[in-house]
Motif scaffolding. Structure first.
Motif, PDB file in Angstrom:
ATOM      1  N   UNK A   1      90.741  20.402-103.058  1.00  0.00           N
ATOM      2  CA  UNK A   1      89.441  21.056-102.880  1.00  0.00           C
ATOM      3  C   UNK A   1      88.420  20.076-102.319  1.00  0.00           C
ATOM      4  N   UNK A   2      88.718  19.545-101.145  1.00  0.00           N
ATOM      5  CA  UNK A   2      87.851  18.622-100.432  1.00  0.00           C
ATOM      6  C   UNK A   2      87.993  18.889 -98.938  1.00  0.00           C
ATOM      7  N   UNK A   3      86.874  19.054 -98.251  1.00  0.00           N
ATOM      8  CA  UNK A   3      86.958  19.276 -96.807  1.00  0.00           C
ATOM      9  C   UNK A   3      87.484  18.046 -96.080  1.00  0.00           C
ATOM     10  N   UNK A   4      87.336  16.862 -96.687  1.00  0.00           N
ATOM     11  CA  UNK A   4      87.850  15.640 -96.085  1.00  0.00           C
ATOM     12  C   UNK A   4      89.310  15.367 -96.366  1.00  0.00           C
ATOM     13  N   UNK A   5      89.988  16.309 -97.013  1.00  0.00           N
ATOM     14  CA  UNK A   5      91.403  16.136 -97.366  1.00  0.00           C
ATOM     15  C   UNK A   5      92.263  16.368 -96.130  1.00  0.00           C
ATOM     16  N   UNK A   6      92.303  15.351 -95.271  1.00  0.00           N
ATOM     17  CA  UNK A   6      93.020  15.426 -94.002  1.00  0.00           C
ATOM     18  C   UNK A   6      94.159  14.409 -94.027  1.00  0.00           C
TER      19      UNK A   6
END
Length: 476
Positions: free
Chosen positions: A400-405
């Motif tokens: 649940x993190x938009x930066x989880x790339x």
């Protein structure tokens, strides 16, 4: 293969693939290939590995790891044979360490560098003799220093003047002598991410080498020589990680050798050892061009030879610490794709462009390097080949993190979809080692493959593991 074109959203280094199924051998372990439609390692298909061990999964080639370890050992020994009789190669345990890997390190004739009590515990379990171990760290506890002394470690790399005084007192209380190297910061700015460049002045590691006549490094040498409980072996530096250029290493070697000459002139002794650290880069993306160990060794030997000759200095025993360069490319991460979607992205002065998002069942909990360091990776559709058009894609995690790339930019077949297996190469270093339980996700297992056989070397966590440290409520 369908004909497509490069996306204007793609970074400049990413080329459009002529064949999206072709593997770039620079990024993978030597025994990774495609047989039929599937990615294989030592002849084992990724589908079989996923069925047996599940995903996410770290898959390490034992043969590739051992080959890379031997290549550093042999190349540096050959380059320095006539200078100091060879080199001590310390595998940097922080890159990836478990009991089985510690066995490989010892069996290939390498030593082991640790930086915590936990890493020392792994070394002890693997039966590595204390004299083949080193201990690093900028804030070692008394317990860790005491354990290092009790194990008679070959070297304790002291990071500060207060630590030196604590270590000397602990050794004196035990009536033993501590084998010490001093970590110095030679002021070399490596071309790497600022968080992994470690030899400039404005950071937490080491003793400054600033040439003011009374630098922390100079004070530390005097203090160490004054303590009967300290055996000062030499000095150490580490200029950073994921470095391809040679200039930084060469400049650091010159500065440290000059410092050893100053110690000789001031104190009348020649310290017998010099550790030049590690930080040699690996290929994560197509433009990364790592240097072969033999080339690195030859360049370093030339610098040491010429500098010692200029200074009239006996060549000290050299040691190095490759970690990432041994384990990094030996390993890939295997994921199962889930949710996919295509979004339209605004482009300045042009029409919107599509970007494909492919979610996988891992993410920043098993590879936080993209979040921490803006690290780039590559990926391949592993469970089949595809004739679909390559499209610019972003492989993202489940957290649940938009930066989880996981992989910021890669061309994958347009038909990549739920249930496909994706493989991300180059994940041996600092991925499992930095893994976490964010969102209460269990950490993946690690599988070693050799001679067509796969075996667990670190089991995956279970929900029972996650709950084991929770203290349940008690009733009165």
């Amino acid at each position: 293969m369908s004909v497509g074109k490069a996306s204007p959203l793609a970074p400049g280094w990413l080329s459009y693939p002529d064949d999206v199924n072709r593997l770039n051998s620079d990024l993978w372990a030597r025994d990774v290939d495609r047989h039929g439609d599937e990615l294989t390692i030592s002849g084992l298909s990724v589908s079989d590995l996923a069925e047996q061990f599940g995903t996410p999964l770290f898959v390490v080639s034992e043969d590739d790891f051992r080959t890379r370890a031997r290549s550093f050992r042999d190349a540096f020994n050959a380059a320095f044979a006539d200078l100091c009789g060879g080199v001590d190669v310390y595998y940097a345990g922080k890159s990836f360490l478990c009991t089985e890997v510690a066995h490989w390190v010892a069996e290939e004739g390498l030593r082991l560098d640790t930086c915590s009590g936990g890493e020392l515990a792994i070394a002890m379990r693997a039966g590595i003799p204390g004299e083949h171990l080193g201990l690093h760290g900028n804030n070692k506890s008394d317990a860790e220093l005491g354990r290092a002394l009790d194990l008679n470690l070959g070297r304790i790399v002291v990071d500060s003047l207060p630590e030196l005084e604590r270590l000397a007192a602990l050794a004196a209380a035990r009536r033993i002598t501590a084998n010490v190297m001093l970590r110095l910061t030679p002021g070399v700015h490596a071309s790497t991410h600022e968080f992994i460049a470690t030899a400039h002045e404005d950071q937490k590691f080491g003793l400054s080498l600033a040439d003011d006549g009374a630098s922390p490094a100079t004070q530390a040498v005097a203090a160490a020589l004054n303590h009967q409980s300290v055996n000062l072996l030499g000095v150490h530096c580490h200029i950073g990680s994921q470095i391809f250029e040679s200039e930084g290493f060469e400049l650091a070697a010159r500065r440290l050798l000059a410092f050893l000459a100053q110690v000789r002139d001031r104190h009348g002794i020649e310290l017998p050892e010099l550790d030049l650290g590690g930080g040699y880069g690996i290929a994560y993306i197509e433009t990364d061009k790592p240097r072969p160990p033999a080339e690195i060794a030859a360049a370093m030997a030339d610098v040491v030879r010429s500098t010692c000759a200029e200074l009239g200095l006996r060549v000290p025993r050299i040691s190095i610490e490759p970690g990432r360069a041994i384990v990094g490319s030996s390993t890939f991460s295997l994921y199962t794709a889930g949710t996919t979607k295509t979004v339209q992205v605004d482009v300045d002065g042009a029409a919107t462009q599509p970007r494909r998002y492919v979610s996988v069942d891992g993410g920043m909990s098993d590879n936080p390097r993209p979040v921490l360091y803006d690290a780039d990776y590559s990926a391949a559709l592993a469970s089949r080949t595809s004739a679909a058009t390559p499209v610019l894609s972003r492989v993202v995690g489940r957290h649940c993190e938009s930066g989880d790339i996981v992989v910021r930019d890669v061309y994958l077949p347009e038909d990549t979809d739920a249930g496909d297996l994706l493989a991300v190469p180059g994940t041996g270093a600092y991925c499992w080692a930095l893994s976490s339980n964010y969102n209460w996700v269990a950490r993946p297992p690690v599988v070693a493959v050799r001679d067509g056989r796969a075996r667990l070397i670190v089991r995956g966590e279970t929900e029972d593991d996650l709950l084991a440290r929770d203290i349940p409520r008690t009733t009165n």
